[in-house]
Scaffold this motif. Structure first.
Motif, short mmCIF file in Angstrom:
data_model
loop_
_atom_site.label_atom_id
_atom_site.label_comp_id
_atom_site.label_asym_id
_atom_site.label_seq_id
_atom_site.Cartn_x
_atom_site.Cartn_y
_atom_site.Cartn_z
N LEU A 58 26.26 141.46 -40.25
CA LEU A 58 25.40 140.01 -40.14
C LEU A 58 26.01 138.80 -40.63
O LEU A 58 25.75 138.03 -40.09
CB LEU A 58 23.70 140.45 -41.46
CG LEU A 58 23.05 139.37 -41.40
CD1 LEU A 58 22.00 139.18 -40.20
CD2 LEU A 58 22.04 140.37 -42.21
N ARG A 59 26.75 139.00 -41.65
CA ARG A 59 27.16 137.37 -42.08
C ARG A 59 27.68 136.42 -40.40
O ARG A 59 27.95 135.66 -40.52
CB ARG A 59 28.11 137.57 -43.20
CG ARG A 59 27.73 137.93 -44.50
CD ARG A 59 28.65 136.85 -45.60
NE ARG A 59 29.57 138.52 -45.34
CZ ARG A 59 29.65 139.42 -46.41
NH1 ARG A 59 28.61 139.46 -46.94
NH2 ARG A 59 30.35 140.03 -46.24
N LEU A 60 29.03 137.66 -39.52
CA LEU A 60 29.09 136.85 -38.70
C LEU A 60 28.45 136.32 -37.76
O LEU A 60 28.63 135.27 -36.92
CB LEU A 60 30.35 138.32 -38.03
CG LEU A 60 30.15 137.38 -36.53
CD1 LEU A 60 31.90 136.68 -37.14
CD2 LEU A 60 30.95 138.87 -36.28
N LEU A 61 27.15 137.29 -36.99
CA LEU A 61 25.96 136.44 -37.05
C LEU A 61 25.62 135.15 -37.42
O LEU A 61 25.41 133.88 -36.65
CB LEU A 61 24.95 137.31 -36.61
CG LEU A 61 25.02 137.91 -35.31
CD1 LEU A 61 25.47 139.53 -34.74
CD2 LEU A 61 23.22 138.88 -35.18
N LYS A 62 24.63 134.94 -38.49
CA LYS A 62 24.70 133.75 -39.32
C LYS A 62 26.11 132.39 -39.08
O LYS A 62 25.74 131.25 -38.93
CB LYS A 62 24.77 133.87 -40.26
CG LYS A 62 23.74 135.23 -40.72
CD LYS A 62 23.44 135.17 -42.55
CE LYS A 62 22.24 135.85 -42.97
NZ LYS A 62 21.80 136.73 -44.49
N GLU A 63 27.24 133.31 -39.54
CA GLU A 63 28.32 131.90 -38.74
C GLU A 63 28.32 131.55 -37.71
O GLU A 63 28.49 130.58 -37.47
CB GLU A 63 29.67 132.60 -39.61
CG GLU A 63 29.94 132.77 -40.85
CD GLU A 63 30.79 133.89 -41.24
OE1 GLU A 63 31.50 134.37 -40.31
OE2 GLU A 63 30.67 134.00 -42.37
N SER A 64 28.27 132.58 -36.75
CA SER A 64 28.24 132.47 -35.34
C SER A 64 27.41 131.29 -35.11
O SER A 64 27.79 129.57 -34.30
CB SER A 64 28.23 133.57 -34.33
OG SER A 64 29.27 134.00 -34.52
N LEU A 65 25.65 131.33 -35.36
CA LEU A 65 25.06 130.56 -35.03
C LEU A 65 25.13 129.36 -35.84
O LEU A 65 24.53 128.02 -35.20
CB LEU A 65 23.32 131.28 -36.20
CG LEU A 65 21.80 130.80 -36.58
CD1 LEU A 65 21.68 130.48 -34.47
CD2 LEU A 65 21.36 130.38 -36.88
N HIS A 66 25.57 129.12 -36.77
CA HIS A 66 25.46 127.70 -37.13
C HIS A 66 27.49 127.01 -36.92
O HIS A 66 27.17 125.27 -37.10
CB HIS A 66 25.82 127.60 -38.92
CG HIS A 66 25.18 128.45 -39.64
ND1 HIS A 66 23.14 127.18 -39.49
CD2 HIS A 66 24.32 129.36 -40.39
CE1 HIS A 66 22.85 128.19 -40.46
NE2 HIS A 66 22.70 129.34 -40.96
N GLY B 198 28.02 122.20 -32.12
CA GLY B 198 27.57 121.11 -30.68
C GLY B 198 28.30 122.10 -29.00
O GLY B 198 28.55 121.75 -28.32
N LYS B 199 28.52 124.05 -29.17
CA LYS B 199 29.65 124.37 -28.91
C LYS B 199 28.93 125.58 -28.17
O LYS B 199 28.41 126.06 -29.08
CB LYS B 199 30.91 124.72 -28.29
CG LYS B 199 31.37 123.22 -28.10
CD LYS B 199 33.45 123.21 -28.06
CE LYS B 199 34.03 122.14 -28.60
NZ LYS B 199 33.72 121.32 -27.14
N ALA B 200 28.36 125.86 -26.92
CA ALA B 200 28.21 127.20 -26.87
C ALA B 200 28.98 128.85 -26.99
O ALA B 200 30.07 128.74 -26.91
CB ALA B 200 27.68 128.14 -25.22
N ARG B 201 28.90 129.19 -27.25
CA ARG B 201 29.35 130.63 -27.98
C ARG B 201 28.35 132.66 -26.84
O ARG B 201 27.38 132.11 -27.10
CB ARG B 201 29.15 130.75 -29.25
CG ARG B 201 29.79 130.01 -30.42
CD ARG B 201 30.17 129.84 -31.35
NE ARG B 201 30.47 129.15 -32.66
CZ ARG B 201 32.09 129.38 -32.49
NH1 ARG B 201 32.04 130.27 -32.47
NH2 ARG B 201 33.11 129.04 -33.29
N LEU B 202 29.66 133.34 -27.20
CA LEU B 202 28.93 134.09 -27.14
C LEU B 202 29.18 135.07 -28.16
O LEU B 202 30.55 135.15 -28.08
CB LEU B 202 29.59 135.03 -25.52
CG LEU B 202 29.58 136.53 -25.10
CD1 LEU B 202 27.78 136.94 -24.57
CD2 LEU B 202 30.20 136.80 -23.74
N LEU B 203 28.70 136.57 -28.36
CA LEU B 203 28.72 137.17 -29.56
C LEU B 203 27.54 139.07 -29.02
O LEU B 203 27.64 138.50 -28.81
CB LEU B 203 27.84 137.17 -30.70
CG LEU B 203 28.37 137.72 -32.05
CD1 LEU B 203 27.60 136.57 -33.07
CD2 LEU B 203 27.99 138.82 -31.85
#
Length: 560
Positions: free
Chosen positions: A275-283, A289-294
């Motif tokens: 869950l922390r990884l998802l939060k870090e990816s969001l912020h 300002g760059k797109a990401r894929l999780l």
């Protein structure tokens, strides 16, 4: 009347100094309440009044009916106090520079989390932090945001303590809601003062390590979205009577209690790092300002959807608005190649299922007008979105033309707010949808778009190397839960479950939460597991545990 700010003499009855403009009204420096000359203590908060202030002549006898500028005013606020547990002995055992670095990280973490939830850091005192919600403006959900921030903060402290080589580092917090005096333009003095602040500090001091304690007013204002347990009555310094406090356990719904599960929901365990990884990816998506894929991959029932639900509750609780989209890939039916994307666009436009085409098209038109800037771009995007949601026949001979229009629409969203796209059951996705996701990430790399895909391992068979080589890719494989986490899940789901039954369920579930939860639900439905005074006991014979009907199809699909 003598001005306390500049010492100038003023005529009796004036409200402001004629030399410096300072207010001549006599107010308690602690809570802002007015007092009469000769009073030694404030009648509202009990604070001692300064001798110089007591000796000043009183202002005009008549009350001030209009006061365009006031030093202090009463506000309905929520105050958070957080403190590190056992920090003093820890600091004595470590180098001074290490302690300074640790405190700096703690303060930065606290400041960031509090800001994300719309709070204001009032002050840092030693290793304690005080924050306030309701200043300068009051929001109806200030109390909920403060409790969410407190829960996030104590979890974050435990996480960065492990990273910093201090695994025992913990924080505790106290949250209170009520009236306090707010000093606007108070300079270096505290902006929010009064009994509420002192009591919040006392509440924090009696909380257990890693816990968040709140008062009754805070609990009543937030219990629609947050689960509490009674923490008992506590003697607080300066309080004549014991105060009843509540321990915040977890967030169980969207903001204001929306989407709260009505049935049996197990606690969220064993996935804190994910869950922390998802939060870090969001912020990180927002900051860079760059797109990401999780990409989240795991067996059926291992907890992918639950992880996404916990992440949604986090996103929904932040003070900043984020465009959230979620769609499912279907394994059956005709015309479902882009069904997940279809659901996302319909949700953004507010188009409900089986809505008449006329009203659906009007909603789509208004949505395009809202997000797409020029008439030429709208005329290009709208028919291609209409084709996606089934309101128009094919409008382009080349799929790349459709992809470009769909991509442009989400880029327009991301230009206004951080945008999240969650694709569920991606193992059922048509190859066209997989192509579009890769196309989106390739051409929208400089947009605030976070793409999260949830899939079973079969996806690797259909699309080997999914996402490999893409910028901003993070792959996450969910392993079955450890035995300790499964035991914690069952204990939180059905407290008091007999040890032998708990062991049998854990053995059968093999670390897959869904199997354990559905087995418990089956036992409850059949009356073999009965609740009494908050604990559960077995009634009847459990010689053999059958496989619940809800799992038959899932297990058969895995065998196939």
């Amino acid at each position: 009347m003598t001005c306390a700010a500049c010492g100038a003499d003023n005529r009796a009855g004036l409200r402001f100094c004629v030399k410096c403009g300072a207010s001549l009204a006599q107010a308690c420096p602690s809570c802002g309440a007015s007092y009469t000359t000769g009073d030694a203590f404030c009648g509202e908060c009990g604070a001692r009044l300064a001798a110089a202030a007591i000796s000043r002549p009183t202002a005009a006898a008549e009350p001030l009916l209009a006061e365009p500028q006031r030093v202090a005013e009463r506000r309905h606020v929520t105050v958070l106090f957080a403190d590190l547990v056992g920090f003093t002995p820890l600091s004595e055992q470590r180098d001074a520079e290490d302690v300074r670095d640790l405190l700096s990280r703690y303060f930065d973490t606290a400041r960031t989390i509090i800001a994300r939830y719309g709070g204001t850091v009032e002050k840092f005192i030693g290793d304690a932090v005080m924050a306030v919600w309701g200043v300068p403006t009051v929001q109806e959900n200030d109390a909920e945001l403060a409790v969410r921030a407190a829960l996030e903060l104590v979890d974050a402290v435990s996480a960065f303590g492990e990273d910093a080589g201090v695994p025992g580092l913990r924080a505790r917090a106290g949250v209170l809601t009520g009236e306090a005096a707010v000093n606007f333009g108070a300079g270096s003095e505290a902006m929010v003062v009064g009994d509420l602040v002192n009591t919040a500090s006392r509440v924090q001091s009696v909380a257990k390590a890693g816990a968040v304690y709140v008062g009754d007013a805070t609990r009543q204002a937030t219990e629609a979205a947050i689960v509490y347990e009674d923490a008992g009555s506590h003697e607080l310094k300066g309080k004549p009577e014991p105060e009843r406090l509540w321990c915040a356990l977890r967030v169980v719904a969207a903001r204001g209690g929306a989407m709260r599960p009505t049935g049996l929901e197990p606690p969220f365990v064993g996935r804190a790092r994910e869950l922390r990884l998802l939060k870090e990816s969001l912020h990180a998506t927002e900051e860079e300002g760059k797109a990401r894929l999780l990409s989240v991959v795991g067996l059926a029932g291992v907890g992918k959807s639950r992880l996404a639900w916990e992440f949604f509750k986090y996103v929904d609780g932040l003070s900043e608005s984020i465009w959230w989209h979620r769609g499912r890939c279907l394994a059956y039916g005709e015309g479902v190649a882009y069904w997940a994307l279809n659901e996302m666009v319909r949700m953004r436009a507010g188009i409900i299922e089986n809505e008449p085409p006329e009203t659906a098209r009007e909603k789509l038109r208004r949505t395009v007008e809202k997000f797409v800037a020029t008439p030429e771009e709208r005329n290009w995007v709208e028919p291609r979105l209409a084709h996606l949601v089934g309101l128009e026949e094919r409008t382009a001979s080349d799929s790349r033309d459709l992809y470009a229009a769909w991509r442009f629409f989400f880029e327009c969203l991301a230009a206004q707010q951080l945008t999240v796209l969650v694709f569920e059951d991606l193992q059922w996705a048509d190859s066209g949808l997989l192509d579009f996701i890769e196309y989106l990430l390739e051409w929208s790399r400089n947009s605030q778009i976070l793409v999260i895909t949830l899939a079973r391992p079969e996806l690797a068979e259909r699309r080997p190397g999914w996402g490999i080589g893409k910028r901003g890719l993070t792959s996450l494989y969910l392993e079955p839960l450890a035995p300790e986490a499964m035991a914690q899940l069952l204990d939180g789901l059905v407290p008091g479950l007999p040890d032998d039954l708990s062991a049998r369920i854990r053995e059968r579930a093999a670390g897959v939460p869904l199997y354990a939860v559905e087995t418990v639900r089956m036992l409850l439905d059949r009356g073999l597991l009965v609740e009494s005074n908050g604990t559960y006991h077995v009634e009847g014979s459990l010689q053999s545990l059958e496989v619940p009907e809800t799992l038959h199809a899932l297990i058969a699909a895995r065998l196939d």
